[in-house]
Design an enzyme around this catalytic site. Structure first.
Site, mmCIF file in Angstrom:
data_model
loop_
_atom_site.group_PDB
_atom_site.id
_atom_site.type_symbol
_atom_site.label_atom_id
_atom_site.label_comp_id
_atom_site.label_asym_id
_atom_site.label_seq_id
_atom_site.Cartn_x
_atom_site.Cartn_y
_atom_site.Cartn_z
ATOM 1 N N ASN A 9 0.878 -1.172 0.000
ATOM 2 C CA ASN A 9 0.000 0.000 0.000
ATOM 3 C C ASN A 9 0.915 1.223 0.000
ATOM 4 O O ASN A 9 1.496 1.564 1.021
ATOM 5 C CB ASN A 9 -0.885 -0.032 1.262
ATOM 6 C CG ASN A 9 -1.713 1.228 1.409
ATOM 7 O OD1 ASN A 9 -1.781 2.052 0.498
ATOM 8 N ND2 ASN A 9 -2.348 1.386 2.568
ATOM 9 N N LYS A 11 0.164 4.226 -0.289
ATOM 10 C CA LYS A 11 -0.470 5.433 0.281
ATOM 11 C C LYS A 11 -0.200 6.627 -0.638
ATOM 12 O O LYS A 11 -0.091 6.440 -1.853
ATOM 13 C CB LYS A 11 0.016 5.671 1.711
ATOM 14 C CG LYS A 11 -0.158 4.405 2.560
ATOM 15 C CD LYS A 11 -0.040 4.628 4.032
ATOM 16 C CE LYS A 11 -0.243 3.299 4.746
ATOM 17 N NZ LYS A 11 -0.320 3.429 6.193
ATOM 18 N N HIS A 94 -9.764 1.536 4.379
ATOM 19 C CA HIS A 94 -8.513 1.654 5.128
ATOM 20 C C HIS A 94 -8.738 2.578 6.328
ATOM 21 O O HIS A 94 -9.509 3.534 6.244
ATOM 22 C CB HIS A 94 -7.404 2.213 4.220
ATOM 23 C CG HIS A 94 -6.060 2.136 4.876
ATOM 24 N ND1 HIS A 94 -5.642 3.076 5.791
ATOM 25 C CD2 HIS A 94 -5.064 1.225 4.787
ATOM 26 C CE1 HIS A 94 -4.434 2.733 6.235
ATOM 27 N NE2 HIS A 94 -4.059 1.610 5.636
ATOM 28 N N GLU A 96 -7.158 4.920 7.474
ATOM 29 C CA GLU A 96 -6.904 6.354 7.214
ATOM 30 C C GLU A 96 -8.116 6.984 6.516
ATOM 31 O O GLU A 96 -8.417 8.156 6.750
ATOM 32 C CB GLU A 96 -5.609 6.510 6.403
ATOM 33 C CG GLU A 96 -4.391 6.234 7.294
ATOM 34 C CD GLU A 96 -3.186 5.632 6.594
ATOM 35 O OE1 GLU A 96 -3.097 5.693 5.355
ATOM 36 O OE2 GLU A 96 -2.320 5.073 7.311
ATOM 37 N N GLU A 166 -6.088 -4.846 10.146
ATOM 38 C CA GLU A 166 -5.026 -3.884 10.431
ATOM 39 C C GLU A 166 -5.340 -3.149 11.734
ATOM 40 O O GLU A 166 -6.090 -2.165 11.725
ATOM 41 C CB GLU A 166 -4.928 -2.848 9.307
ATOM 42 C CG GLU A 166 -4.600 -3.431 7.952
ATOM 43 C CD GLU A 166 -3.940 -2.379 7.051
ATOM 44 O OE1 GLU A 166 -2.830 -2.631 6.593
ATOM 45 O OE2 GLU A 166 -4.539 -1.308 6.839
ATOM 46 N N GLY A 172 2.021 2.061 10.830
ATOM 47 C CA GLY A 172 3.036 3.100 10.725
ATOM 48 C C GLY A 172 3.697 3.456 12.051
ATOM 49 O O GLY A 172 4.407 4.446 12.161
ATOM 50 N N SER A 211 2.758 -2.345 10.370
ATOM 51 C CA SER A 211 4.197 -2.495 10.629
ATOM 52 C C SER A 211 4.725 -3.887 10.297
ATOM 53 O O SER A 211 5.572 -4.425 11.004
ATOM 54 C CB SER A 211 4.531 -2.106 12.072
ATOM 55 O OG SER A 211 4.193 -0.745 12.300
HETATM 56 P P1 PGA Z 1 2.432 0.125 7.690
HETATM 57 O O1 PGA Z 1 1.025 0.416 6.955
HETATM 58 O O2 PGA Z 1 2.956 -1.173 7.130
HETATM 59 O O3 PGA Z 1 3.285 1.298 7.347
HETATM 60 O O4 PGA Z 1 2.150 0.019 9.143
HETATM 61 C C1 PGA Z 1 0.117 -0.610 6.671
HETATM 62 C C2 PGA Z 1 -1.142 -0.029 6.073
HETATM 63 O O5 PGA Z 1 -1.574 1.041 6.523
HETATM 64 O O6 PGA Z 1 -1.744 -0.608 5.143
#
Ligand code: PGA
Length: 248
Positions: A9, A11, A94, A96, A166, A172, A211
């Site tokens: 992803n 982003k 997601h 976010e 997630e 993150g 992560s």
């Molecule tokens: P990350 O993000 O691996 O940076 O934690 C995962 C995601 O948000 O899909």
């Protein structure tokens, strides 16, 4: 045995130049992929992925989709447009999007349906916040997110959906759910799928995200209901991303 799936992803990251370099490194670095691999990229780069990933086993997709087909919805991108460019996947719900665009469970479910109707594979994201987890509400919150999706999905479409668990507190942040913590939620999700159709449920890929890195991917993906990863930060580095695909 379900085939594993690793999805990057990206982003809101990338430029034409940096994407070209990243994709070239990924293409040069993988060999004999033993799992499915895809990258979900910002919409302006669909055409670039379509041309640079042509003839490779690496699929690509979007990070969001509109619930509308066409018309006066400034800024939105329709499922048919993703399909037009050869996207295979689209992430929906997601955390976010849920946090910054107030996307609720019903809207996310409608997006999953739109994707399915256009022949795309929705990657539906579920996950609890730290507050939810500390209050012992993980099962309730993730259960409600999953129920919303199940309530609008025809049984025969179930195996065309990918689920990504997630935990929001792990995205993150460098904090990963332990393999056991993640497995517990994945098993709960699978049991909800099973209640709808046990045979199809056994084929649904349930990814872990939050992560995921080369040093924890193997342990996570060794769990019986963890069928791959949705990878954010580590997907922007070809060496790390390839290492994760190799751990699958
Ligand atoms: P990350 O993000 O691996 O940076 O934690 C995962 C995601 O948000 O899909």
């Amino acid at each position: 045995m379900r085939r594993k799936l690793v999805v990057g992803n990206w982003k809101m990251n990338g430029t034409l130049a940096s994407n070209a370099a990243l994709l070239a490194d990924i293409k040069a670095g993988y060999s004999n992929l033993a799992c499915d691999v895809a990258v979900c990229v910002p919409a302006p780069y669909f055409a670039q992925c379509q041309s640079l990933l042509l003839g490779t086993p690496i699929a690509f997709g979007g990070q969001d989709v509109s619930i509308h087909d066409t018309g006066a919805y400034t800024g939105e991108v329709a499922a048919s447009m993703l399909q037009d460019f050869g996207c295979k996947y689209v992430i929906v719900g997601h955390s976010e999007r849920r946090a910054y665009h107030a996307e609720g469970n019903d809207l996310v479910a409608q997006k999953a349906v739109k994707a399915l109707k256009a022949g795309l594979v929705p990657i539906a994201c579920l996950g609890e916040t730290l507050e939810d987890r500390e209050a012992g509400r993980t099962t309730e919150v993730v259960g409600q997110q999953m129920s919303a999706i199940l309530s609008v999905t025809a049984p025969e479409d179930m195996e065309k959906i990918v689920i990504a668990y997630e935990p929001v507190w792990a995205i993150g942040t460098g904090k990963t759910a332990t393999p056991q913590m993640a497995q517990e939620v994945h098993a709960m999700i699978r049991s909800m799928l099973c209640a709808k159709n046990a045979e199809l449920a056994s084929r649904v890929q349930i990814l872990y995200g939050g992560s995921m890195k080369p040093n924890n991917a193997k342990e996570l993906m060794a769990m019986s209901d963890i069928d791959g990863g949705l990878v954010g930060g580590a997907a922007l580095n070809a060496t790390d991303f390839i290492a994760i695909t190799q751990a699958a």
